[in-house]
Write an enzyme that holds these catalytic residues in place. Structure first.
Site, PDB file in Angstrom:
ATOM      1  N   LYS A  64      25.441 -30.446  58.716  1.00  0.00           N
ATOM      2  CA  LYS A  64      24.756 -31.032  59.869  1.00  0.00           C
ATOM      3  C   LYS A  64      25.612 -31.120  61.130  1.00  0.00           C
ATOM      4  CE  LYS A  64      21.149 -32.732  59.835  1.00  0.00           C
ATOM      5  NZ  LYS A  64      19.707 -32.317  59.901  1.00  0.00           N
ATOM      6  N   ASP A  89      18.818 -39.805  57.861  1.00  0.00           N
ATOM      7  CA  ASP A  89      18.786 -39.976  56.413  1.00  0.00           C
ATOM      8  C   ASP A  89      20.202 -40.014  55.857  1.00  0.00           C
ATOM      9  OD1 ASP A  89      16.103 -40.154  55.750  1.00  0.00           O
ATOM     10  OD2 ASP A  89      15.816 -37.990  55.745  1.00  0.00           O
TER      11      ASP A  89
END
Ligand SMILES: Cc1ncc(COP(=O)(O)O)c(C=O)c1O
Length: 332
Positions: A64, A89
């Protein structure tokens, strides 16, 4: 499962960006490994199975940061010194927190109620303020957006798009492209199939855009989601974006109920196949990849579970080259 035989011939516009050059300037940047797993090729009856292993990416255990770093850099050019705000998340929020520290600005990260305490601690450990809300991921995103809007000194760095909020998620998608360019270089040719784990679909958007450029080979793209948060699969069946209710999932990074508005038209046009997998299937894939020497968390290993579920329907040739994106390491 969903499949769309005509999607392979879809052609999307290319998006140029200098994200990769930027990534090269970050401390510790190097391409992540692409690992050949012949045992899985035998199991699936294909030529090769390769895993793009994102368990160590720029000092963090997930891909990410490729998107977060480029987006934070761009946002801070527009809003120097701003407090970076996001909802997560897990992996995206930690990456934004890491980049805020890197750029010397504060960060506020909103997290949903189902987040494991140890995940929230990792984000706080990067120096960010963590705000836990008694809501799911989609509502945490809305709360982050509202908080960011309250002051010009705050800037939202969210990895999903909606009407009126597309520029930053576009930078995040551009940042993910680095992974795909590395893969091209490592493989030397396009694979026959690439399996992608999906939360809001921004990574999938990057993959579909990359592999639907004009004049280049168009591999099959398979999306993999938790069966408890299959917003892309449900939207493809419905022919329009639909929000699905979400609960708990071992695949925390994929536990999202709404597809990114920017991703949707790209997926609707160019995605070949979509499948949903259970927690048990994902955990079996975690164990199997671990036994083969690849550290893969449940969201990353979902792609092995997905190809296992979809291989028969996809009728892959026995010399097919299959790439599984394993987007996070196994932290347990
Ligand atoms: C490990 C991991 N894999 C895959 C994804 C899915 O990415 P996207 O939300 O862009 O679909 C995420 C998202 O957080 C993630 O953390």
């Amino acid at each position: 499962m969903f499949s769309s035989p005509t999607s392979r011939s879809w052609v999307g516009p290319d998006r140029a960006s200098s994200a990769r050059e930027f990534h090269r300037t970050l401390p510790g940047y190097e391409p992540t490994p692409l690992t050949d797993l012949p045992a899985l090729a035998t199991e699936l009856g294909v030529g090769r199975v390769l895993v793009k292993d994102e368990s160590a990416r720029l000092g963090l255990p997930a891909f990410k940061v490729l998107g977060a770093s480029w987006a934070c850099h761009q946002v801070l050019r527009q809003h120097p010194g701003a407090r970076l705000v996001t909802a997560t998340d897990g992996n995206h929020g930690r990456a934004v927190a890491r980049m805020a520290a890197h750029f010397g600005v504060p960060a506020t990260v909103f997290v949903p109620e189902v987040m494991l305490p140890e995940t929230a601690e990792l984000i706080a450990g990067e120096g960010a303020e963590v705000v836990r809300l008694e809501v799911g991921y989609d509502d945490a995103v809305r709360a982050a957006a509202a908080f960011a809007e309250q002051s010009p000194g705050r800037a939202l760095v969210q990895d999903t798009a909606w009407e009126g909020y597309t520029e930053v998620p576009g930078w995040i998608v551009d940042g993910y492209r680095t992974l795909l360019e590395e893969l091209d270089e490592q493989l030397g040719a396009a694979p026959d199939l690439i399996a992608v784990p999906v939360g809001v679909g921004s990574l999938l958007e990057a993959v579909v855009r990359h592999h639907r450029r004009p004049g280049l080979p168009h591999p099959t793209v398979l999306s993999v989601e938790p069966d408890t948060a299959a917003c892309v699969l449900e939207s493809l069946h419905a022919g329009r974006p639909v929000t699905v209710p979400t609960g708990d999932s071992v695949m925390a990074g994929l536990n999202c109920g709404t597809v990114s508005a920017s991703a949707w038209p790209v997926l609707y046009g160019g995605l070949d196949a979509a499948v949903a997998v259970s927690d048990d299937d994902s955990l079996r894939a975690v164990a199997d990849l671990g036994a083969l020497g690849v550290s893969s968390g449940p969201s990353g290993a979902a792609t092995l579970a997905g190809i296992r579920a979809a291989a028969d329907s996809l009728r892959l040739p026995d010399d097919a080259v299959v790439v599984l994106l394993s987007t996070e390491g196994d932290l347990r």
